[in-house]
Design a protein around this motif. Structure first.
Motif, PDB file in Angstrom:
ATOM      1  N   ARG A   7      38.219 106.193  58.553  1.00  0.00           N
ATOM      2  CA  ARG A   7      38.411 106.904  57.285  1.00  0.00           C
ATOM      3  C   ARG A   7      39.768 106.608  56.633  1.00  0.00           C
ATOM      4  O   ARG A   7      39.833 106.347  55.445  1.00  0.00           O
ATOM      5  CB  ARG A   7      38.262 108.423  57.489  1.00  0.00           C
ATOM      6  CG  ARG A   7      36.841 108.866  57.837  1.00  0.00           C
ATOM      7  CD  ARG A   7      36.736 110.379  57.844  1.00  0.00           C
ATOM      8  NE  ARG A   7      37.123 110.936  56.554  1.00  0.00           N
ATOM      9  CZ  ARG A   7      36.319 111.016  55.495  1.00  0.00           C
ATOM     10  NH1 ARG A   7      35.076 110.606  55.581  1.00  0.00           N
ATOM     11  NH2 ARG A   7      36.765 111.517  54.360  1.00  0.00           N
ATOM     12  N   ASP A   8      40.822 106.661  57.441  1.00  0.00           N
ATOM     13  CA  ASP A   8      42.160 106.552  56.853  1.00  0.00           C
ATOM     14  C   ASP A   8      42.657 105.112  56.759  1.00  0.00           C
ATOM     15  O   ASP A   8      43.437 104.790  55.874  1.00  0.00           O
ATOM     16  CB  ASP A   8      43.171 107.358  57.689  1.00  0.00           C
ATOM     17  CG  ASP A   8      43.065 108.859  57.453  1.00  0.00           C
ATOM     18  OD1 ASP A   8      42.285 109.258  56.571  1.00  0.00           O
ATOM     19  OD2 ASP A   8      43.765 109.625  58.142  1.00  0.00           O
ATOM     20  N   ASP A  62      39.066 102.545  55.133  1.00  0.00           N
ATOM     21  CA  ASP A  62      38.326 103.014  53.946  1.00  0.00           C
ATOM     22  C   ASP A  62      36.823 103.020  54.146  1.00  0.00           C
ATOM     23  O   ASP A  62      36.058 102.860  53.196  1.00  0.00           O
ATOM     24  CB  ASP A  62      38.687 102.175  52.707  1.00  0.00           C
ATOM     25  CG  ASP A  62      39.994 102.650  52.088  1.00  0.00           C
ATOM     26  OD1 ASP A  62      40.502 103.714  52.516  1.00  0.00           O
ATOM     27  OD2 ASP A  62      40.509 101.959  51.198  1.00  0.00           O
ATOM     28  N   LEU A 112      34.408 105.494  54.540  1.00  0.00           N
ATOM     29  CA  LEU A 112      34.443 106.954  54.384  1.00  0.00           C
ATOM     30  C   LEU A 112      33.094 107.627  54.603  1.00  0.00           C
ATOM     31  O   LEU A 112      32.970 108.845  54.468  1.00  0.00           O
ATOM     32  CB  LEU A 112      34.988 107.289  52.994  1.00  0.00           C
ATOM     33  CG  LEU A 112      36.468 106.902  52.850  1.00  0.00           C
ATOM     34  CD1 LEU A 112      36.816 106.585  51.407  1.00  0.00           C
ATOM     35  CD2 LEU A 112      37.371 107.997  53.393  1.00  0.00           C
ATOM     36  N   GLY A 113      32.087 106.822  54.942  1.00  0.00           N
ATOM     37  CA  GLY A 113      30.761 107.405  55.163  1.00  0.00           C
ATOM     38  C   GLY A 113      30.693 108.245  56.425  1.00  0.00           C
ATOM     39  O   GLY A 113      29.910 109.194  56.519  1.00  0.00           O
ATOM     40  N   LYS A 154      31.810 111.091  58.670  1.00  0.00           N
ATOM     41  CA  LYS A 154      32.446 112.331  58.203  1.00  0.00           C
ATOM     42  C   LYS A 154      33.156 113.100  59.321  1.00  0.00           C
ATOM     43  O   LYS A 154      32.718 113.100  60.466  1.00  0.00           O
ATOM     44  CB  LYS A 154      31.386 113.266  57.598  1.00  0.00           C
ATOM     45  CG  LYS A 154      30.666 112.673  56.395  1.00  0.00           C
ATOM     46  CD  LYS A 154      31.613 112.328  55.266  1.00  0.00           C
ATOM     47  CE  LYS A 154      30.883 111.969  53.988  1.00  0.00           C
ATOM     48  NZ  LYS A 154      31.491 110.822  53.296  1.00  0.00           N
TER      49      LYS A 154
END
Lengths: 732, 155
Positions: free
Chosen positions: B28-29, B32, B34-35, B37
């Protein structure tokens, strides 16, 4: 056609901008990848070179592609699909030509831009229809002018304008540029319900493809160049505040750029503002994991500023409230005391429910970029306007300098009506002078909530010798507010009736939780009526229908706030659909009906015993919400409401010890899971032409009553205290 | 801080992070993606489910240092264009409400069907029980899994 004046918020129908790019709406873009702020649809139409703003809801491209702005926050209730459907219906454009965009907060164009109270469709029905009809009319006027005809000579349908007695046709895309200068019509014609082509069908979720492929959609996914990440630490218990903490040590930790205390106290506290934890420790860094580590290293001096409450104290306070508490609202018809005295049979039962958390799957978060003269907020909020107002107060900044954009929202259930996380993000951004995204951990989210209040209610009924219900009373207490709606059923249906809503004290922060008050009252009242029907020796559906007959033919007292015919209607429908009279060996049935948020729902639960455990085989739902906009999505909402009702009444509770929440994550706080849901849920809608009401909440409340009643049939035990799976009264 | 070469969705990606960082936050960070969760951080909700070596794993509890060169698949890499039978079945049944948990549900379901192409109701419940859907779309998820199973069989 129904002719109607366009008085409803005419500002939103005005020519909104001369900018060809449609610059009137301040949207936002996702940083990573080239994700446009549009929804997925295979339109088959070319991307337009030019867009023309028709009004605040509609933009038409030169290729015939139509953008419809969805004004309200999307929390999973599917308004991002159903609201634009209403506009598209009246505009009369094929859904295949429509793309949907989330509108930002714009109080000039839109009204009621919030998600709550199952109100989105109900409050915007007329405005959305008028937006579409106004657009259609303007396109027709433009075509009439081009062809030297009048609008009466033309027909508009499926994105085309046709000369009724001729051969000429023009597409919306071809004529859109000419419609831009047209004056807004004083009157427009709305379609008749029977002519609806889109409303009443099943249109798939406009964000579906993005959801299944994991594209960034939610507040937690938002990124901006130069953006910091922040986390907060609130005091460990209600009744505490932070005095100081080891800021210097925390700041030296890897990945931490700053640590400080923020104060989010506002001079005027609004309904949706934080009332518990106003001073918070904030930690800022470049990425999430180092902040989660740094939070664990916080050593703070917490200060007691109020009582540290236990769950046992909550039960005591509720009991005390029931005997001597302050009555917040009440209703009396006839003479209940006298009627109870002369009753042949009297039954009294007490019901309770604990505090519960919202637990949206996406924890609270918000992006804020506060500069000297402006504040930009992006994220998941059910109440963008309230957030704007609170941030304006916090920063002492005029409203017009603040923008709020809404991402798709990973669950609301009422939690995101409250704006503290957005306000906190703004306070942190102001302090560090940089854009920031505040993220709550699950533990932060569960222990800094606006919980469903804890409730306790006492129901009493009196029957005469012929088993007629002659007296009914209910006293319901809650911390801080009672759960009773004195004008609701069975008000109007019983000769001698008394209802009292009673409040008590707590410093635990509470708020609206999906179907506020109804989420307890429906279960209690409908289980109680089941027991009363049994005492009277009557079928539970027939017993209720008898009461509705009274309310229809000879209502008792002043007005009651339900339509008895529609209420009885859903009961009759569920009776018929479920073959209620039919006895199936091994199947135990329970029924309940409830009216809230302007929608009527009746449910029958079929339960079987499997390995000695009750298991829900099937749920039958009959729903009267007026016109159904998006049929399959409407069913989905009711199914979700049923499962949510079962889950929270069976398994969920928050308990308190010394002011602190004992359940901080899903290891201790139980939410319903795959193996615990009904095998099947079937939803039927009453067909009528009444303007639509909401579905976000009404499916939930009756599920609790029907569940308790079916479990009684299956196990022989009545269930009075939530969560039913434990049935322990000590729960506050 | 340490450098790791990760095999994600068929590509090698290099990240410099603390070795204790869970893959969830690396995705996520730092990448990228971001799917996947964040839902609970303690492997109780399943929102962060990914495939590691073809198995469903909760990425919030898997430190980057423990991954080595195992093949990682995230929701973004499950199929080229959202056309995995499980994704297609989700579209067909219009499963989602808020949608937040669904990437995790899809990753759990696709791992289940890989090891058990025709699961019974009880087997579906058993392997999906770690994935919470707060909106309550469970009955649709089960239907979609059955549709995906049937479509895979016919394919």
């Amino acid at each position: 056609m129904t002719r109607i004046k366009t008085s409803y918020n005419r500002r939103s129908f005005m020519k909104v901008s001369a900018a060809a790019s449609g610059g009137m709406l301040i949207g936002f873009s996702w940083l990573n990848g080239c994700v446009p702020a549009t929804s997925d649809k295979k339109t088959g139409l070319a991307v337009p070179k030019e867009w023309f703003d028709i009004n605040g809801y509609i933009k038409i491209g030169d290729t015939g592609l139509v953008t419809i702005y969805s004004p309200n926050p999307e929390i999973g209730q599917n308004v991002k699909t159903s609201m634009p459907m209403i506009v598209a219906e009246e505009l009369d454009v094929p859904w295949e030509n429509v793309i949907v965009e989330q509108a930002p907060l714009n109080t000039g164009f839109y009204q009621n831009q919030f998600a709550g109270g199952s109100l989105s469709i109900r409050l915007s029905w007329n405005a959305l229809r008028m937006a579409g009809a106004t657009g259609r009319r303007m396109l027709m006027e433009a075509a009439a002018k081009e062809w030297g005809l009048t609008v009466a000579d033309l027909t508009a349908k499926d994105g085309q304008i046709l000369e009724t007695n001729g051969e000429r046709t023009v597409s919306y895309g071809e004529i859109a540029s000419k419609a831009v200068g047209i004056e807004i019509p004083e009157e427009v014609e709305l379609k008749q319900v029977k002519d609806f082509k889109l409303i009443g069908t099943s249109i798939k979720n406009v964000d579906g493809k993005k959801i299944i492929t994991g594209e960034p959609l939610f507040g937690l996914d938002f990124k901006r160049e130069g953006m910091k990440i922040a986390m907060i630490q609130h005091p460990p218990a209600f009744g505490m505040t932070v005095k100081d903490f080891n800021a210097e040590e925390i700041k030296k930790m890897p990945g931490v750029t700053d640590a400080f205390i923020i104060d989010t106290t506002l001079e005027e506290v609004g309904m949706f503002d934080e009332k518990g934890f106003l001073q918070l420790i904030a930690i800022v860094g470049e990425s999430t994991w180092p902040l989660i580590q740094a939070k664990k290293a916080i050593k703070a001096n917490w200060e007691n500023i109020g009582e540290l409450e236990d769950s046992s104290l909550h039960v005591e306070r509720l009991e005390k409230a029931l005997t001597s508490g302050k009555v917040q609202e009440s209703r009396i018809d006839g003479n209940p005391d006298a009627a109870f005295k002369k009753a042949a049979k009297v039954i009294e039962r007490t019901y309770s429910a604990p505090f519960i958390a919202h637990n949206t799957m996406e924890p609270m978060n918000f992006f804020a970029n506060v500069t000297e003269n402006a504040a930009e907020l992006i994220g998941p909020t059910q109440t963008p306007e309230a957030l704007e107002g609170s941030v304006a107060k916090l920063l002492n900044m005029p409203l017009e300098n603040i923008t709020v954009n809404m991402t798709r929202i990973g669950g609301g259930f009422g939690r995101r009506l409250y704006v503290n996380f957005g306000v906190e993000a703004a306070a942190i951004s102001k302090k560090i002078g940089a854009p920031v995204k505040l993220i709550y951990t699950r533990e932060d989210d569960m222990s800094q909530g606006t919980y469903r209040p804890t409730y306790r209610a006492r129901y009493k009924a009196g029957l005469d010798e012929n088993n007629n219900l002659i007296a009914f009373s209910v006293k319901g207490a809650g911390l801080p507010d009672g759960p009773i709606f004195p004008k609701r059923f069975p008000a109007g249906a019983v000769e001698n009736y008394k209802a009292e809503k009673i409040g008590g004290e707590t410093n635990v922060t509470t708020g609206a939780w999906r179907a506020p008050r109804s989420n307890f009252t429906a279960g209690a009242e409908q289980s109680f009526l089941d027991e009363v029907a049994e005492l009277a020796g009557k079928d539970p559906i027939d017993f209720r229908l008898e009461l509705f007959e009274r309310a229809i033919n000879n209502p008792v007292g002043e007005e009651h706030d339900y339509e008895a015919e529609r209420y009885a209607g859903v009961l009759k429908m569920v009776k018929e659909k479920s073959n209620w009279g039919e006895k199936i060996p091994g199947v135990h049935r329970g029924v309940a009906a409830y009216f809230c948020h302007s929608t009527y729902v009746a449910e029958v639960f079929d339960m079987v015993m499997l390995h000695g455990q009750p298991k829900i085989k099937k749920v039958w739902c009959a729903v009267d919400c007026g016109i159904v906009v998006n049929k399959d999505a409407a069913k989905n909402m009711v199914e979700g409401g049923v499962i949510d009702g079962i889950g929270h009444s069976m398994y969920s509770k928050l308990t308190f010890a010394n002011g602190a929440v004992s359940e901080m994550n899903f290891d201790r706080y139980q939410l319903i899971r795959h193996s615990q849901v009904p095998e099947e849920i079937e939803v039927f809608f009453v067909e009528n032409e009444i303007a639509p009401t909401g579905l976000g909440e009404p499916g939930l409340p009756p599920a609790i009553g029907a569940l308790a009643n079916a479990m009684y049939k299956a196990t022989g035990q009545r269930y009075y205290h939530q969560p039913f799976a434990t049935e322990r009264q000590v729960i506050g | 801080m340490a450098s790791f070469n990760l095999n994600i969705n068929g590509k090698t990606q290099q990240v410099d992070v603390d070795p204790s960082t869970p893959i969830l936050w690396v995705l996520r960070d730092h990448l990228d993606l971001l799917g996947t969760k964040y839902g609970c951080g303690i492997a109780q909700c399943g929102s962060c489910t990914i495939h590691v070596g073809g198995m469903a794993v909760r990425s919030c509890q898997l430190p980057v240092s423990a991954v080595g060169n195992q093949e990682i698949t995230t929701i973004e890499g499950l199929s080229e264009n959202g056309d995995h039978p499980v994704q297609q079945a989700w579209l067909e049944h219009d499963v989602y409400q808020c949608g937040y948990c669904q990437a995790g549900q899809i990753m759990s379901a696709s791992a289940l069907l890989k090891s058990n192409p025709n699961p019974t109701d009880e087997e579906i419940e058993g392997s999906m029980n770690g994935n919470i859907c707060r909106c309550g779309t469970y009955t649709r998820i089960k239907k979609a899994i059955k549709t995906a199973a049937a479509n895979s069989e016919n394919a």
